[in-house]
Scaffold this motif. Structure first.
Motif, PDB file in Angstrom:
ATOM      1  N   GLU A   8      11.025 -46.705  -3.077  1.00 22.94           N
ATOM      2  CA  GLU A   8       9.455 -46.213  -2.559  1.00 22.94           C
ATOM      3  C   GLU A   8       9.533 -45.198  -0.684  1.00 22.94           C
ATOM      4  OE1 GLU A   8       6.499 -47.040  -4.904  1.00 22.94           O
ATOM      5  OE2 GLU A   8       6.638 -46.595  -6.377  1.00 22.94           O
ATOM      6  N   GLN A  10      12.187 -46.108   1.287  1.00 21.42           N
ATOM      7  CA  GLN A  10      12.939 -45.282   1.556  1.00 21.42           C
ATOM      8  C   GLN A  10      12.353 -43.252   1.262  1.00 21.42           C
ATOM      9  OE1 GLN A  10      16.575 -46.318  -0.690  1.00 21.42           O
ATOM     10  NE2 GLN A  10      16.712 -47.635   1.096  1.00 21.42           N
ATOM     11  N   LYS A  11      11.959 -43.301   0.543  1.00 24.96           N
ATOM     12  CA  LYS A  11      11.470 -42.101   0.303  1.00 24.96           C
ATOM     13  C   LYS A  11      10.077 -41.491   1.233  1.00 24.96           C
ATOM     14  CE  LYS A  11      12.648 -41.848  -4.493  1.00 24.96           C
ATOM     15  NZ  LYS A  11      11.978 -41.914  -5.956  1.00 24.96           N
ATOM     16  N   LEU A  13       9.255 -42.522   4.267  1.00 25.63           N
ATOM     17  CA  LEU A  13      10.039 -42.826   5.545  1.00 25.63           C
ATOM     18  C   LEU A  13      11.561 -41.508   5.264  1.00 25.63           C
ATOM     19  CD1 LEU A  13       9.711 -46.517   6.551  1.00 25.63           C
ATOM     20  CD2 LEU A  13       7.913 -44.188   6.719  1.00 25.63           C
ATOM     21  N   LYS A  14      11.326 -40.227   4.963  1.00 20.82           N
ATOM     22  CA  LYS A  14      12.577 -39.849   4.482  1.00 20.82           C
ATOM     23  C   LYS A  14      12.348 -38.667   6.084  1.00 20.82           C
ATOM     24  CE  LYS A  14      15.625 -35.773   2.000  1.00 20.82           C
ATOM     25  NZ  LYS A  14      15.622 -35.599   1.314  1.00 20.82           N
ATOM     26  N   GLY A  15      13.581 -38.610   7.238  1.00 21.47           N
ATOM     27  CA  GLY A  15      13.150 -37.081   8.080  1.00 21.47           C
ATOM     28  C   GLY A  15      12.968 -38.993   9.300  1.00 21.47           C
ATOM     29  N   ASN A  32       5.434 -37.603   3.657  1.00 18.06           N
ATOM     30  CA  ASN A  32       5.952 -36.796   1.918  1.00 18.06           C
ATOM     31  C   ASN A  32       5.312 -37.432   1.156  1.00 18.06           C
ATOM     32  OD1 ASN A  32       8.205 -36.644   4.122  1.00 18.06           O
ATOM     33  ND2 ASN A  32       8.883 -38.241   4.197  1.00 18.06           N
ATOM     34  N   PRO A  53      15.437 -48.492   9.835  1.00 15.32           N
ATOM     35  CA  PRO A  53      14.799 -48.605   8.141  1.00 15.32           C
ATOM     36  C   PRO A  53      14.376 -50.157   7.869  1.00 15.32           C
ATOM     37  CG  PRO A  53      16.413 -47.240   8.683  1.00 15.32           C
ATOM     38  CD  PRO A  53      15.987 -47.786   9.395  1.00 15.32           C
TER      39      PRO A  53
END
Length: 64
Positions: A8, A10-11, A13-15, A32, A53
């Motif tokens: 979650e 990773q999703k 902080l996408k971008g 996000n 990350p």
């Protein structure tokens, strides 16, 4: 609802562009659609700035 997990994060902080400030990552996570509990964990994470990350994950979850 289950506790936030690394996937979650990773999703959320996408971008993200690193190095990144904690406040920028909090805003990105909200944009996000991250769960409020995860946003709070990021907001309360140790450093003001993260190099990548892995640094965020260590600060939020205490492991790498």
């Amino acid at each position: 609802m289950a506790a936030p997990n690394p996937i979650e994060l990773q999703k959320a902080l996408k971008g993200a562009d690193y190095p990144a400030g904690r406040d920028d990552l909090v805003s990105l996570a909200k944009d996000n659609g991250a769960d409020d509990a995860l946003v709070e964990q990021i907001a309360n994470a140790g450093p003001e700035r993260f190099d990548g990350p892995d640094d965020v994950q260590k600060a939020v979850f205490g492991k790498g």
